[in-house]
Design an enzyme around this catalytic site. Structure first.
Site, PDB file in Angstrom:
ATOM      1  N   ARG A 136      -6.403  -1.397  -2.683  1.00  0.00           N
ATOM      2  CA  ARG A 136      -5.837  -2.745  -2.586  1.00  0.00           C
ATOM      3  C   ARG A 136      -6.056  -3.359  -1.206  1.00  0.00           C
ATOM      4  O   ARG A 136      -5.542  -4.428  -0.907  1.00  0.00           O
ATOM      5  CB  ARG A 136      -4.348  -2.694  -2.913  1.00  0.00           C
ATOM      6  CG  ARG A 136      -4.049  -2.290  -4.345  1.00  0.00           C
ATOM      7  CD  ARG A 136      -2.563  -2.032  -4.575  1.00  0.00           C
ATOM      8  NE  ARG A 136      -1.784  -3.241  -4.331  1.00  0.00           N
ATOM      9  CZ  ARG A 136      -0.678  -3.271  -3.601  1.00  0.00           C
ATOM     10  NH1 ARG A 136      -0.237  -2.174  -3.011  1.00  0.00           N
ATOM     11  NH2 ARG A 136      -0.028  -4.395  -3.445  1.00  0.00           N
ATOM     12  N   LYS A 138      -4.931  -2.421   1.758  1.00  0.00           N
ATOM     13  CA  LYS A 138      -3.705  -2.481   2.551  1.00  0.00           C
ATOM     14  C   LYS A 138      -3.766  -1.423   3.658  1.00  0.00           C
ATOM     15  O   LYS A 138      -2.845  -0.638   3.838  1.00  0.00           O
ATOM     16  CB  LYS A 138      -2.486  -2.231   1.652  1.00  0.00           C
ATOM     17  CG  LYS A 138      -2.428  -3.088   0.406  1.00  0.00           C
ATOM     18  CD  LYS A 138      -2.269  -4.550   0.744  1.00  0.00           C
ATOM     19  CE  LYS A 138      -2.141  -5.379  -0.528  1.00  0.00           C
ATOM     20  NZ  LYS A 138      -2.067  -6.826  -0.243  1.00  0.00           N
ATOM     21  N   HIS A 149       2.953  12.574   6.999  1.00  0.00           N
ATOM     22  CA  HIS A 149       3.967  13.023   6.038  1.00  0.00           C
ATOM     23  C   HIS A 149       3.338  13.511   4.740  1.00  0.00           C
ATOM     24  O   HIS A 149       3.708  14.560   4.199  1.00  0.00           O
ATOM     25  CB  HIS A 149       4.934  11.872   5.751  1.00  0.00           C
ATOM     26  CG  HIS A 149       6.074  12.240   4.862  1.00  0.00           C
ATOM     27  ND1 HIS A 149       7.036  13.158   5.216  1.00  0.00           N
ATOM     28  CD2 HIS A 149       6.418  11.817   3.619  1.00  0.00           C
ATOM     29  CE1 HIS A 149       7.923  13.287   4.246  1.00  0.00           C
ATOM     30  NE2 HIS A 149       7.563  12.492   3.262  1.00  0.00           N
ATOM     31  N   TYR A 187      12.380   2.169  -6.850  1.00  0.00           N
ATOM     32  CA  TYR A 187      12.234   0.922  -6.103  1.00  0.00           C
ATOM     33  C   TYR A 187      10.788   0.436  -6.136  1.00  0.00           C
ATOM     34  O   TYR A 187      10.522  -0.742  -6.376  1.00  0.00           O
ATOM     35  CB  TYR A 187      12.679   1.111  -4.651  1.00  0.00           C
ATOM     36  CG  TYR A 187      12.339  -0.073  -3.781  1.00  0.00           C
ATOM     37  CD1 TYR A 187      13.155  -1.189  -3.754  1.00  0.00           C
ATOM     38  CD2 TYR A 187      11.160  -0.095  -3.027  1.00  0.00           C
ATOM     39  CE1 TYR A 187      12.835  -2.294  -2.987  1.00  0.00           C
ATOM     40  CE2 TYR A 187      10.826  -1.188  -2.255  1.00  0.00           C
ATOM     41  CZ  TYR A 187      11.669  -2.289  -2.240  1.00  0.00           C
ATOM     42  OH  TYR A 187      11.340  -3.382  -1.491  1.00  0.00           O
ATOM     43  N   LYS A 204      16.725  -3.001  -0.987  1.00  0.00           N
ATOM     44  CA  LYS A 204      15.495  -2.508  -0.380  1.00  0.00           C
ATOM     45  C   LYS A 204      15.667  -2.183   1.113  1.00  0.00           C
ATOM     46  O   LYS A 204      15.021  -1.275   1.632  1.00  0.00           O
ATOM     47  CB  LYS A 204      14.364  -3.508  -0.568  1.00  0.00           C
ATOM     48  CG  LYS A 204      14.604  -4.872   0.046  1.00  0.00           C
ATOM     49  CD  LYS A 204      13.496  -5.825  -0.351  1.00  0.00           C
ATOM     50  CE  LYS A 204      13.755  -7.228   0.161  1.00  0.00           C
ATOM     51  NZ  LYS A 204      12.727  -8.175  -0.294  1.00  0.00           N
ATOM     52  N   GLN A 211      16.355   7.621   3.686  1.00  0.00           N
ATOM     53  CA  GLN A 211      15.477   8.646   4.233  1.00  0.00           C
ATOM     54  C   GLN A 211      16.110   9.328   5.446  1.00  0.00           C
ATOM     55  O   GLN A 211      16.069  10.555   5.586  1.00  0.00           O
ATOM     56  CB  GLN A 211      14.128   8.039   4.633  1.00  0.00           C
ATOM     57  CG  GLN A 211      13.229   7.680   3.456  1.00  0.00           C
ATOM     58  CD  GLN A 211      12.467   8.889   2.933  1.00  0.00           C
ATOM     59  OE1 GLN A 211      12.944  10.013   3.009  1.00  0.00           O
ATOM     60  NE2 GLN A 211      11.287   8.664   2.394  1.00  0.00           N
TER      61      GLN A 211
END
Length: 313
Positions: A136, A138, A149, A187, A204, A211
């Site tokens: 995409r 991004k 991570h 989400y 959101k 986390q």
């Protein structure tokens, strides 16, 4: 010299294979660290080098439907992992204190091993998060935190379930992480479904807080080991590593929180945007180093997204 080096590597490899728990040897991606390390190195190379160059002169893919299916599938998978962890010990026989590694072949132990392996395997599926970003265009969302991570988790978990597949108190962080991923991918699924679901995403801004709470809970639980009079956990190294993991990622995500929500460094600056078009889409920043959009920007230049209107949270 090269012959000696190869001989030493071969000895280490053979030693690892001899120490691999017999109960997990036949599971996929468990026979050798070479296979999983190769996959993860290829992932990093694709994420930061190959992928962006392949997409540089191509239009971004929309992938709206695949993303909705993927995210909701991950919700179901992680919910199943949570259920299995609970039924295999954490919700039945575990004390939540000094829970040792079970070395038996009881049905409950084998169920815990299967849950641990499934959690490990799910980390490879999660690499698709980055693939979607690349396709995409991004690339700005593929941060150091994101790549680190996604690559470190499956790599470290291979070692964990190779030596302690029924990990006792050392597996608590996997249970917590799976719970967080149920919330997180739910989400993402709603967000990918389009603007009509925006009204359901009022929470959101709390994703990063969830986390951070995860790492606090993990660190508190594992810290019990250092204050118990006696806890004969078979592999203390894993206790130390889980504790360091919790603290280290708490610091990383705290830095992300400060940069994104306090300083605003990760949010697009209006002065830097080229006002050659506009979109009503809003952009939000969430915990795993991703900028999640409730739609798609419409202007691209050299693989970079140029937005006209940005709503900061």
């Amino acid at each position: 010299m090269l012959r000696d080096m190869y001989s030493n590597i071969l000895k280490i490899h053979n030693n690892l294979q001899s120490r691999t728990d017999a109960r997990v040897k036949d599971y996929p991606l468990m026979k050798s660290p070479v296979e999983m390390t190769t996959i993860l190195l290829a992932y990093v190379f694709f994420s930061v080098y190959v992928g962006p160059r392949l997409m540089a002169n191509r239009k971004p893919f929309s992938l709206k439907k695949p993303m909705v299916v993927y995210n909701l599938s991950m919700v179901l998978l992680n919910a199943y992992i949570v259920y299995e962890f609970l039924m295999a010990g954490w919700g039945t026989t575990y004390t939540w204190r000094c829970d040792l590694v079970d070395t038996s072949n009881s049905p409950m132990t084998l169920r815990m091993i299967q849950a641990a392996w499934l959690f490990y395997f799910s980390k490879y599926i999660e690499l698709l998060d980055t693939v979607f970003f690349v396709l995409r265009k991004k690339q700005s969302q593929i941060t150091f935190l994101h790549v680190f991570h996604h690559s470190v988790m499956p790599w470290s978990w291979w070692w964990g379930i190779t030596l302690t597949p029924a990990g006792g108190m050392g597996s608590f962080h996997a249970l917590v992480n799976a719970v967080v991923h149920v919330i997180m991918y739910f989400y993402y699924g709603l967000s990918a479904a389009g603007p009509r679901f925006q009204k359901y995403l009022w929470w959101k801004k709390y994703m990063t807080a969830i986390q951070l709470t995860q790492f606090v809970v993990i660190s508190i639980h594992i810290s019990q080991y250092y204050f118990m009079e006696k806890c004969d956990y078979q592999v203390p190294l894993w206790i130390h590593m889980v504790w360091m993991y919790g603290i280290f990622f708490f610091l990383l995500f705290s830095n992300f929180w400060i940069q994104a929500y306090i300083k605003g460094n990760r949010l697009p600056s209006a002065k830097k945007l080229k006002m050659n078009g506009s979109t009503n889409d809003s952009i939000s920043v969430v915990a795993n180093g991703k900028h999640l959009e409730n739609g798609h920007a419409t202007h691209y230049s050299n693989g970079k997204v140029l937005m006209g209107k940005v709503k900061e949270i």
